[in-house]
Scaffold this active site. Structure first.
Site, mmCIF file in Angstrom:
data_model
loop_
_atom_site.group_PDB
_atom_site.id
_atom_site.type_symbol
_atom_site.label_atom_id
_atom_site.label_comp_id
_atom_site.label_asym_id
_atom_site.label_seq_id
_atom_site.Cartn_x
_atom_site.Cartn_y
_atom_site.Cartn_z
ATOM 1 N NE ARG A 277 32.050 -6.264 -27.503
ATOM 2 C CZ ARG A 277 31.822 -7.316 -28.124
ATOM 3 N NH1 ARG A 277 32.654 -8.353 -27.760
ATOM 4 N NH2 ARG A 277 30.871 -7.622 -29.301
ATOM 5 C CB ALA A 278 39.702 -3.403 -25.982
#
Length: 674
Positions: A277-278
């Site tokens: 997700r980062a």
């Protein structure tokens, strides 16, 4: 919803450039995932968020649709039908979710008026429905109850909300930009919810007097004449709103080259973030930043700005580490990564790589650099037995009045335990509380509480004929009312009674005890427990800290606690009993747990141990759940006084060797429901 009175102008906010940028980028690209704003109290976090709605472009909706569906792309699951009505243009919404909101208010529930008056089942939308295609704002999001956090996680992950309750079965769209504010002093967020926020910003009040003067001048002018103050910023507000619209239109044209993707991936890997997700959030943020800057190709500046906002809350390895990025480490990661193309180069082509990169890849050097955030677990390899021939300072008895410090605290393990009754809402033990998910119902019978609508209707339904009801609706009487039984989490009062006398022995032993207590204080604070500290040494017992939620104060008192002298054990137990008595009067629903840390040696006054056993017996009669932690050295002659004291208190007895460091946390937590 949007406030009736216009908010403080967004462009008039002073000294919060990072926060303003994060909010603007989320408004340009809602796919980023929203913003978490961390900051001390009084830093205008809420002011900035509420001001954002004034510059957002209006939303095109289907007239009559309660879920704000897009006329060009209506939701097939929307309960309001085929969406053939007229279009309507309405202002952007900022929906506020109060910390004390009920699950019914958030998800929606049975329409009470229609159910009672017309006898039909109809769905009344909640806050998630109102927030679709808008902003959902949660002030003090870290204080949100766990059952509401679960609801937000489900909606944020799926983009829709499903309601199966009170005879209602509905699925509706719920895609929103989640904006939360929090004061880190009041505890951290659950990791699952923390990761749902795309960006995070730490807000700190400026220490520059000139900036502080400017802030005061602007706020006082706004309060004196809001209309006049707002009108002064009309031009800047319109210009900013137009720039956001242009950036939204440009967003689809921004090129995220393969080289830029590679650079983002290498930077995220260098910071050792979890999951993917980062990387995705950083990429979306870089594209939005390029559009905001009027560019059609992502550059290094866009990646740098995105990383500063998207990575701080995802790189933490220890839950007590403060979020943040080291600027030097970020620059090193950028320099070691594959750069995006120069803006003067042709961005077209399948690779989009920079011809100036020279084709050199990083030479395998460790991108993470030195592990500045790591800490040594105080439990690792710790020997809890202080006795032995070692003549080091850690093995010598603690001189009277000397202060022994603790080691670095560690994260306490959370164990869910079964509650034995009602409790105060918190985050520790399962309990029947005023908030939480509905697990049943019960007759009203003089009790107070929120009615359980469906159960009330079911109780009234069989009696409609006898009550002469023949038309639509129901005849409901007081005897039909059922109250909802809700299961949530409770907080406890953890009261430490600590022997600080010379008989406790060595620096190492006192250091281990202090480290364990500090760690438990941090854990209890973040899980909404109340903590207290009673110490005894010399001739007296002292309430070092009355029951409180302030972990900072608790830690300071514990760290500065001197040791040495005689052991007034009876006085310590009597003082503890008095603290518990007062606490029960002030907060009768908060169940206590007493943790007595001592070697059991009473050396102050006549018949010292006999008086201590008498005080212990009185505590046992009060039904106080107690754990006695024996700090007597394991080598040499053992008197076994702490075990004898535990028997007199009907308490659980534990040797320090069994509960040292991390084990103390686990032992205490498992006995919360005793």
């Amino acid at each position: 919803m949007r406030p009736a009175v216009q908010s403080f102008p967004f462009t008039a906010v002073v000294g919060m450039e990072d926060l303003q940028l994060a909010l603007i980028l989320s408004a340009i690209s809602p796919a980023i995932g929203g913003v978490l704003i961390r900051g001390e109290k009084g830093t205008a976090k809420s002011t900035a968020v509420r001001a954002l709605t004034e510059i957002l472009p209006p939303v095109d909706v289907v007239a009559g649709c309660r879920f704000s569906c897009d006329p060009d792309d209506p939701e097939p699951t929307c309960p309001d039908g085929s969406h053939h009505g007229e279009r309507a243009l309405r202002p952007a919404r900022l929906v506020e979710l109060p910390v004390g909101a009920t699950e019914d208010r958030v998800l929606g529930s049975l329409h009470l008026e229609k159910a009672l008056a017309e006898g039909i089942t109809a769905y009344e939308p909640g806050l998630l429905a109102a927030a679709h295609r808008g902003l959902l704002y949660v002030d003090e999001v870290n204080l949100l109850h766990d059952h509401l956090v679960d609801v937000l996680l489900d909606a944020a992950a799926m983009g829709r909300a499903t309601v199966e309750r009170d005879g209602v079965s509905v699925t509706h769209p719920a895609r929103f930009v989640l904006v939360g504010t929090m004061n880190p002093e009041e505890g951290e967020l659950r990791p699952q919810l923390l990761d749902r926020f795309g960006l995070t910003v730490d807000v700190v009040a400026s220490r520059d007097p000139a900036v502080r003067v400017e802030v005061m001048r602007a706020r006082l002018a706004y309060e004196a004449d809001p209309s006049s103050f707002i009108s002064r910023y009309d031009g800047a507000q319109r210009e900013l709103a137009e720039r956001i619209v242009k950036a939204r239109d440009l967003l689809s044209q921004v090129i995220l080259t393969d080289a830029a993707l590679r650079q983002i991936a290498e930077i995220c890997a260098s910071f050792d973030v979890d999951g993917m997700r980062a990387d995705l959030v950083t990429a979306r943020t870089a594209v939005a930043h390029a559009a905001w800057s009027g560019r059609t190709v992502v550059e290094v500046d866009d990646v740098r700005a995105a990383a500063k906002l998207a990575l701080p809350h995802r790189r933490r390895r220890n839950p007590f580490d403060a979020p943040g990025l080291d600027d030097e480490q970020l620059e090193e990661a950028i320099n070691n990564s594959t750069p995006p193309p120069d803006p003067d180069d042709d961005p077209d082509g399948p690779g989009g790589g920079s011809p100036d990169s020279g084709g050199d890849e990083p030479d395998g050097a460790d991108p993470a650099g030195p592990d500045a955030g790591s800490s040594t677990d105080p439990a690792d390899g710790a020997e809890s037995d202080p006795a032995g021939p070692d003549a080091s300072a850690n093995k010598r008895p603690v001189p009277e009045g000397e202060v022994v410090g603790s080691s670095e605290p560690y994260k306490a393990r959370l164990l869910s335990v079964q509650s034995a009754g009602a409790g105060v809402a918190g985050r520790r033990s399962r309990a029947i509380t005023d908030v939480g998910r509905v697990v049943g119902d019960r007759p009203r019978a003089g009790r107070s509480g929120r009615p359980h609508l469906l159960a009330t209707l079911k109780a009234a339904a069989p009696h409609q004929h006898s009550r002469g009801r023949s038309g639509p609706g129901l005849a409901v009487r007081t005897s039909d009312v059922r109250l909802a039984v809700r299961e949530g989490r409770e907080g406890n009062l953890v009261l430490f009674c600590v022997d600080a006398s010379g008989s406790m022995g060595t620096k190492k032993r006192m250091g281990e005890v202090k480290t364990a207590i500090v760690s438990l204080l941090l854990d209890a604070y973040q899980r909404r427990d109340t903590v207290g500290l009673v110490t005894f040494a010399g001739a007296d017992a002292t309430v070092a800290l009355p029951p409180t939620g302030s972990v900072e104060t608790a830690v300071r008192r514990l760290e500065s606690l001197p040791t040495g002298g005689r052991t007034p054990l009876a006085e310590g137990l009597l003082q503890t009993a008095e603290v518990l008595r007062i606490a029960a009067i002030r907060d009768p629903r908060r169940r206590p747990l007493l943790v007595l840390v001592t070697d059991g040696r009473a050396t102050h006054g006549d018949n010292a141990f006999a008086r201590a056993k008498q005080a212990a017996g009185w505590l046992a009669q009060q039904g106080i759940a107690t754990v006695v932690v024996d700090c007597e050295p394991r080598r040499g002659v053992r008197l076994g006084l702490a075990a004898e004291l535990a028997a007199a208190m009907s308490a659980e007895y534990l040797d320090l060797g069994e509960v040292a460091a991390g084990n103390l946390i686990r032992t205490v937590t498992e006995r919360r429901a005793a």
